[in-house]
Design an enzyme around this catalytic site. Structure first.
Site, PDB file in Angstrom:
ATOM      1  N   GLY A  69       0.773  -1.239   0.000  1.00 23.84           N
ATOM      2  CA  GLY A  69       0.000   0.000   0.000  1.00 23.84           C
ATOM      3  C   GLY A  69       0.802   1.286   0.000  1.00 23.84           C
ATOM      4  N   GLN A  70       2.133   1.183  -0.123  1.00 24.45           N
ATOM      5  CA  GLN A  70       2.925   2.403  -0.171  1.00 24.45           C
ATOM      6  C   GLN A  70       2.523   3.209  -1.409  1.00 24.45           C
ATOM      7  OE1 GLN A  70       4.124  -0.672   0.135  1.00 24.45           O
ATOM      8  NE2 GLN A  70       5.666  -0.778   1.724  1.00 24.45           N
ATOM      9  N   GLU A  71       2.657   4.514  -1.314  1.00 25.61           N
ATOM     10  CA  GLU A  71       2.225   5.393  -2.406  1.00 25.61           C
ATOM     11  C   GLU A  71       2.828   4.976  -3.742  1.00 25.61           C
ATOM     12  OE1 GLU A  71       1.841  10.144  -3.486  1.00 25.61           O
ATOM     13  OE2 GLU A  71       2.861   9.540  -1.637  1.00 25.61           O
ATOM     14  N   LEU A  73       3.554   2.095  -4.795  1.00 29.21           N
ATOM     15  CA  LEU A  73       3.018   0.822  -5.276  1.00 29.21           C
ATOM     16  C   LEU A  73       1.555   0.896  -5.709  1.00 29.21           C
ATOM     17  CD1 LEU A  73       4.554  -1.575  -2.602  1.00 29.21           C
ATOM     18  CD2 LEU A  73       5.365  -1.159  -4.940  1.00 29.21           C
TER      19      LEU A  73
END
Length: 179
Positions: A69-71, A73
């Protein structure tokens, strides 16, 4: 006759139902995935890419894709959408500052043609924390009532204890059996 029917069901009746598990980084996605699988809290690290696990609930099999969920990704999430029956959105119920980002990501996702028939399960995680938003508050903020083309459900939960997760699995099972 009964034996023949049973054999046909084993050949044609069982199939995996594809689920994607999304949400912003640190929402608790991977902890929830392994709580579904082992019914225990496990130590996790940020997911780079994805994890996939098969979860079986009363002979109903779910292939659950846990997507980072990192920006950086989030732009790749759409590569997982094809054939998805259920989208699980995990929300950190204490992260009020990023709830707008979560809402934008949810509505952008659901506008994608590959998710037009997907059901949506919102897991309001971290309900055990002080000052966490209720499932109803999160539902209101995410404007879930506007999702008229999708069946949806919000479930309060705690990834560490598993509270609320059995009910969410039952909702998922009911959704795929109804379709």
């Amino acid at each position: 006759m009964g034996l023949l029917f049973a054999k046909l069901m084993t050949i044609f009746g069982d199939r995996d139902h594809k689920v994607i598990l999304v949400g912003l980084d640190n929402a608790g996605k991977t902890t929830i995935l392994y709580q579904f699988l082992t019914k225990e809290a496990v130590q996790t690290a940020p997911t780079i890419g994805s994890n996939v696990e098969e979860i079986t609930i009363q002979k109903t099999r779910f292939l659950v894709w846990d997507i980072g969920g990192q920006e950086s990704l989030r732009a790749t999430w759409n590569s997982y959408y094809c054939n998805t029956e259920i989208v699980i959105l995990v929300v950190d119920s204490t992260d009020r500052e990023r709830l707008t980002v979560t809402k934008e990501e949810l509505h952008r996702m659901l506008a994608h043609e590959d998710l037009q028939n997907a059901s949506v399960l919102v897991l309001a995680n971290k309900q055990d924390m002080k000052n966490s938003m209720s499932a109803a508050e999160i539902s209101h903020f995410l404007t879930l009532t506007s999702l008229t083309a999708h069946s949806w459900h919000v479930q309060g939960c705690c990834a560490l204890t598993g509270e609320g997760l059995p009910a969410s699995l039952e909702w998922m099972r009911a959704r795929v059996l109804a379709s």
